[in-house]
Write a protein that holds these residues in place. Structure first.
Motif, PDB file in Angstrom:
ATOM      1  N   THR A   1       0.840  -1.192   0.000  1.00 17.01           N
ATOM      2  CA  THR A   1       0.000   0.000   0.000  1.00 17.01           C
ATOM      3  C   THR A   1       0.878   1.246   0.000  1.00 17.01           C
ATOM      4  N   GLU A   2       0.483   2.224  -0.787  1.00 15.46           N
ATOM      5  CA  GLU A   2       1.218   3.492  -0.770  1.00 15.46           C
ATOM      6  C   GLU A   2       0.859   4.251   0.507  1.00 15.46           C
ATOM      7  N   ILE A   3       1.869   4.675   1.247  1.00 14.79           N
ATOM      8  CA  ILE A   3       1.633   5.492   2.445  1.00 14.79           C
ATOM      9  C   ILE A   3       1.749   6.962   2.067  1.00 14.79           C
ATOM     10  N   SER A   4       2.782   7.272   1.299  1.00 15.59           N
ATOM     11  CA  SER A   4       3.031   8.652   0.924  1.00 15.59           C
ATOM     12  C   SER A   4       3.633   8.674  -0.469  1.00 15.59           C
ATOM     13  N   ARG A   5       3.131   9.582  -1.270  1.00 16.65           N
ATOM     14  CA  ARG A   5       3.587   9.696  -2.646  1.00 16.65           C
ATOM     15  C   ARG A   5       5.040  10.174  -2.716  1.00 16.65           C
ATOM     16  N   PHE A   6       5.511  10.730  -1.612  1.00 12.69           N
ATOM     17  CA  PHE A   6       6.883  11.210  -1.559  1.00 12.69           C
ATOM     18  C   PHE A   6       7.593  10.550  -0.385  1.00 12.69           C
ATOM     19  N   GLY A   7       8.895  10.355  -0.530  1.00 15.03           N
ATOM     20  CA  GLY A   7       9.665   9.699   0.518  1.00 15.03           C
ATOM     21  C   GLY A   7      10.843  10.539   0.956  1.00 15.03           C
ATOM     22  N   SER A   8      11.906   9.826   1.369  1.00 14.26           N
ATOM     23  CA  SER A   8      13.041  10.522   1.974  1.00 14.26           C
ATOM     24  C   SER A   8      13.869  11.297   0.951  1.00 14.26           C
ATOM     25  N   THR A   9      13.697  10.996  -0.321  1.00 12.03           N
ATOM     26  CA  THR A   9      14.340  11.778  -1.381  1.00 12.03           C
ATOM     27  C   THR A   9      13.296  11.995  -2.470  1.00 12.03           C
ATOM     28  N   PRO A  10      13.530  12.954  -3.381  1.00 19.46           N
ATOM     29  CA  PRO A  10      12.516  13.220  -4.409  1.00 19.46           C
ATOM     30  C   PRO A  10      12.203  11.995  -5.263  1.00 19.46           C
ATOM     31  N   CYS A  11      13.145  11.047  -5.365  1.00 18.25           N
ATOM     32  CA  CYS A  11      12.964   9.938  -6.302  1.00 18.25           C
ATOM     33  C   CYS A  11      12.216   8.756  -5.716  1.00 18.25           C
ATOM     34  N   LYS A  12      11.819   8.837  -4.430  1.00 15.30           N
ATOM     35  CA  LYS A  12      11.196   7.674  -3.817  1.00 15.30           C
ATOM     36  C   LYS A  12       9.831   7.992  -3.212  1.00 15.30           C
ATOM     37  N   ALA A  13       8.982   6.949  -3.153  1.00 18.48           N
ATOM     38  CA  ALA A  13       7.693   7.035  -2.467  1.00 18.48           C
ATOM     39  C   ALA A  13       7.723   6.034  -1.315  1.00 18.48           C
ATOM     40  N   GLN A  14       6.819   6.230  -0.336  1.00 22.88           N
ATOM     41  CA  GLN A  14       6.795   5.329   0.811  1.00 22.88           C
ATOM     42  C   GLN A  14       5.644   4.341   0.688  1.00 22.88           C
ATOM     43  N   TYR A  15       5.959   3.080   0.926  1.00 28.78           N
ATOM     44  CA  TYR A  15       4.962   2.015   0.873  1.00 28.78           C
ATOM     45  C   TYR A  15       5.032   1.190   2.158  1.00 28.78           C
ATOM     46  N   ARG A  16       3.992   0.376   2.368  1.00 25.96           N
ATOM     47  CA  ARG A  16       4.003  -0.556   3.483  1.00 25.96           C
ATOM     48  C   ARG A  16       3.558  -1.917   2.966  1.00 25.96           C
ATOM     49  N   CYS A  17       4.186  -2.944   3.488  1.00 24.90           N
ATOM     50  CA  CYS A  17       3.829  -4.304   3.091  1.00 24.90           C
ATOM     51  C   CYS A  17       2.677  -4.794   3.963  1.00 24.90           C
ATOM     52  N   GLY A  18       1.672  -5.391   3.332  1.00 29.34           N
ATOM     53  CA  GLY A  18       0.514  -5.888   4.063  1.00 29.34           C
ATOM     54  C   GLY A  18       0.773  -7.214   4.757  1.00 29.34           C
ATOM     55  N   ASP A  19       1.847  -7.900   4.371  1.00 32.32           N
ATOM     56  CA  ASP A  19       2.130  -9.204   4.978  1.00 32.32           C
ATOM     57  C   ASP A  19       3.205  -9.126   6.063  1.00 32.32           C
ATOM     58  N   CYS A  20       4.401  -8.625   5.710  1.00 31.93           N
ATOM     59  CA  CYS A  20       5.431  -8.527   6.757  1.00 31.93           C
ATOM     60  C   CYS A  20       5.311  -7.213   7.530  1.00 31.93           C
ATOM     61  N   LEU A  21       4.417  -6.335   7.060  1.00 36.37           N
ATOM     62  CA  LEU A  21       4.058  -5.085   7.754  1.00 36.37           C
ATOM     63  C   LEU A  21       5.179  -4.047   7.785  1.00 36.37           C
ATOM     64  N   GLU A  22       6.287  -4.329   7.109  1.00 34.47           N
ATOM     65  CA  GLU A  22       7.387  -3.364   7.123  1.00 34.47           C
ATOM     66  C   GLU A  22       7.113  -2.223   6.148  1.00 34.47           C
ATOM     67  N   PRO A  23       7.453  -1.003   6.550  1.00 34.93           N
ATOM     68  CA  PRO A  23       7.423   0.096   5.581  1.00 34.93           C
ATOM     69  C   PRO A  23       8.674   0.023   4.696  1.00 34.93           C
ATOM     70  N   PHE A  24       8.568   0.510   3.489  1.00 35.40           N
ATOM     71  CA  PHE A  24       9.758   0.516   2.622  1.00 35.40           C
ATOM     72  C   PHE A  24       9.657   1.650   1.594  1.00 35.40           C
ATOM     73  N   ASP A  25      10.807   1.992   1.049  1.00 30.16           N
ATOM     74  CA  ASP A  25      10.860   2.986  -0.022  1.00 30.16           C
ATOM     75  C   ASP A  25      10.668   2.289  -1.366  1.00 30.16           C
ATOM     76  N   LEU A  26       9.947   2.937  -2.234  1.00 27.87           N
ATOM     77  CA  LEU A  26       9.815   2.456  -3.609  1.00 27.87           C
ATOM     78  C   LEU A  26      10.347   3.546  -4.539  1.00 27.87           C
ATOM     79  N   PHE A  27      11.293   3.148  -5.373  1.00 27.34           N
ATOM     80  CA  PHE A  27      11.868   4.096  -6.328  1.00 27.34           C
ATOM     81  C   PHE A  27      10.805   4.391  -7.378  1.00 27.34           C
ATOM     82  N   LYS A  28      10.412   5.657  -7.501  1.00 27.72           N
ATOM     83  CA  LYS A  28       9.314   6.008  -8.401  1.00 27.72           C
ATOM     84  C   LYS A  28       9.742   5.882  -9.871  1.00 27.72           C
ATOM     85  N   CYS A  29       8.822   5.424 -10.695  1.00 25.25           N
ATOM     86  CA  CYS A  29       9.077   5.455 -12.138  1.00 25.25           C
ATOM     87  C   CYS A  29       9.138   6.917 -12.553  1.00 25.25           C
ATOM     88  N   HIS A  30      10.135   7.265 -13.308  1.00 28.39           N
ATOM     89  CA  HIS A  30      10.270   8.671 -13.697  1.00 28.39           C
ATOM     90  C   HIS A  30      10.794   8.757 -15.123  1.00 28.39           C
TER      91      HIS A  30
END
Lengths: 261, 153
Positions: free
Chosen positions: B124-153
């Protein structure tokens, strides 16, 4: 008889300078407005988002103002243009200098701007002026992301709680009179449209109106009637808000000209 | 002093640049990130062309500095760094090795639809923006860990 290759150069560069200054000032002023939310936004995710959008826009402002400074040919650079001009020399749209207000107003301002900025940059990516086309192609990718976010938030909050709906509707009413200026062409816009350096604003007006209309409908917001359009930003006639904003933004360079660290 | 006959090949220069980490995502080299657009000799001057990722990315200046430092360490005295905006950088230029490095580091590579930790597709997307301009924040529904996703650009 063939005209000398640079016959129109002075006139053309003047118009290009004026035009790129507008593009740069829009980005710079909106970036400064957005930056005021950093550390204060209503949710952590929004704080990060608003900072990232502002960062993109500072970067775009740097590219446009560096080009403007080069076209001007007076030895100024992007920083000189950003920090050394008074309000009357700024050429941004009135919309972007409007105060942040509550978060509804900030988001609505962003959406109304993004819905214009993105198609504008897409059109400018096909500019006959290569340097404009290159910057626009790069910025358009960032603006697409900005528009997706601001559009989604307008829908979520417009079609949200009674409170969020009312705030978004109030923000829309306040900002609507400042939107007409985006698509009203003046002689600079017309001069560049003739040479293919910039798009015909009438085409942009239709794209903007359709996109905004569809989003407002989805957001259950009532589109205000088109009345008197506030204008003057592109010619340097600003609302009183800009001067206060620049006083803060330019303070260090005004107090310590040329200071670096 | 550089002797003309002893100029390193551009292939060698590329291998040096492949050792220069991105300042914000150090598991990626600048070559893997796709920001080095060209390496060419003009006489005895090495010209390296860089492209910025995002217009306002603060790492852009650091990247130029790191490239210059690295090449000087390898004895390149005459160096010209050029910026090229067009065509604009795209995440399609991140190399397969770079994508693998991102995933191993815990950042979902661009276009990924799976958690980089457990591989779950329930994200699930948590935030469209993350720790740098190139990443978004997601969370895993199974292991429940949040993670960065490198945005397609």
């Amino acid at each position: 008889m063939d005209a000398p290759p640079h016959a129109n150069r002075t006139h053309s560069n003047d118009a290009l300078f004026a035009y790129t200054l507008r593009l740069g000032d829009n980005c710079l002023v909106l970036a400064q407005r957005l930056s005021a939310w950093v550390g204060h936004a209503p949710a952590l995710e929004e704080d990060i988002a608003v900072a990232n959008v502002a960062l993109d826009m500072v970067g775009q402002a740097q590219l446009w103002l560096a080009l403007a400074a080069d076209l001007e040919g007076q030895g100024r650079n992007a920083d000189d243009l950003a920090y050394g001009r008074d309000a009357g020399a700024f050429r941004n749209l009135l919309l972007v200098e409007q105060p942040n207000g509550d978060y509804a107003k900030t988001l609505m301002r962003q959406f109304l701007f993004d819905a214009w900025h993105h198609p504008m940059l897409v059109a400018l990516a096909a500019s006959s002026e290569t340097r404009i086309a290159e910057i626009a192609a790069k910025a358009a990718k960032e603006a697409a992301y900005h528009l997706t976010r601001s559009r989604d938030l307008v829908v979520s909050l417009g079609d949200g709680t009674g409170e969020s709906h009312d705030r978004m509707q109030a923000a829309l009413a306040t900002l609507w009179p400042y939107t007409g200026e985006m698509v009203l062409a003046d002689p600079v816009d017309e001069a560049l449209a003739v040479t293919g350096a910039a798009p015909d604003l009438a085409t942009l007006a239709a794209i903007w109106s359709d996109a905004v209309g569809a989003t407002l409908t989805e957001a259950t917001l009532v589109r205000p009637a088109d009345g008197y359009a506030q204008r003057g930003g592109k010619q340097g006639v600003h609302s009183e808000h800009l001067g206060y904003m620049l006083a803060e933004m330019q303070f260090v360079q005004r107090a310590y000209p040329g200071g670096t660290w | 002093m550089v002797v003309t006959g002893a100029l390193p090949s551009t292939e060698t220069v590329w291998t040096w640049l492949a050792d220069v980490p991105d300042p914000e995502i150090p598991v990626l080299s600048l070559v893997d990130l796709g920001v080095i657009r060209d390496v060419v000799w003009h006489g005895d001057t090495l010209a390296v062309t860089l492209t910025p990722t995002y217009s306002g990315c603060p790492a852009t200046g650091v990247i130029q500095f790191e490239v210059e430092q690295a090449l000087r360490r390898h004895g390149i005295d005459r160096l010209e760094l050029k910026r090229q905006l067009s065509p604009p950088w795209t995440t399609d230029w991140i190399t397969p090795r770079g994508r693998a490095a991102l995933k191993a580091y815990g950042i979902a590579p661009p276009g990924s639809t799976a958690c980089p930790r457990c591989g779950s597709k329930t994200i699930t997307e948590i935030s469209r923006f993350g720790s740098t301009p190139c990443k978004a924040q997601y969370r895993c529904g199974d292991c429940l860990e949040p993670f960065d996703l490198f945005k397609c650009h």
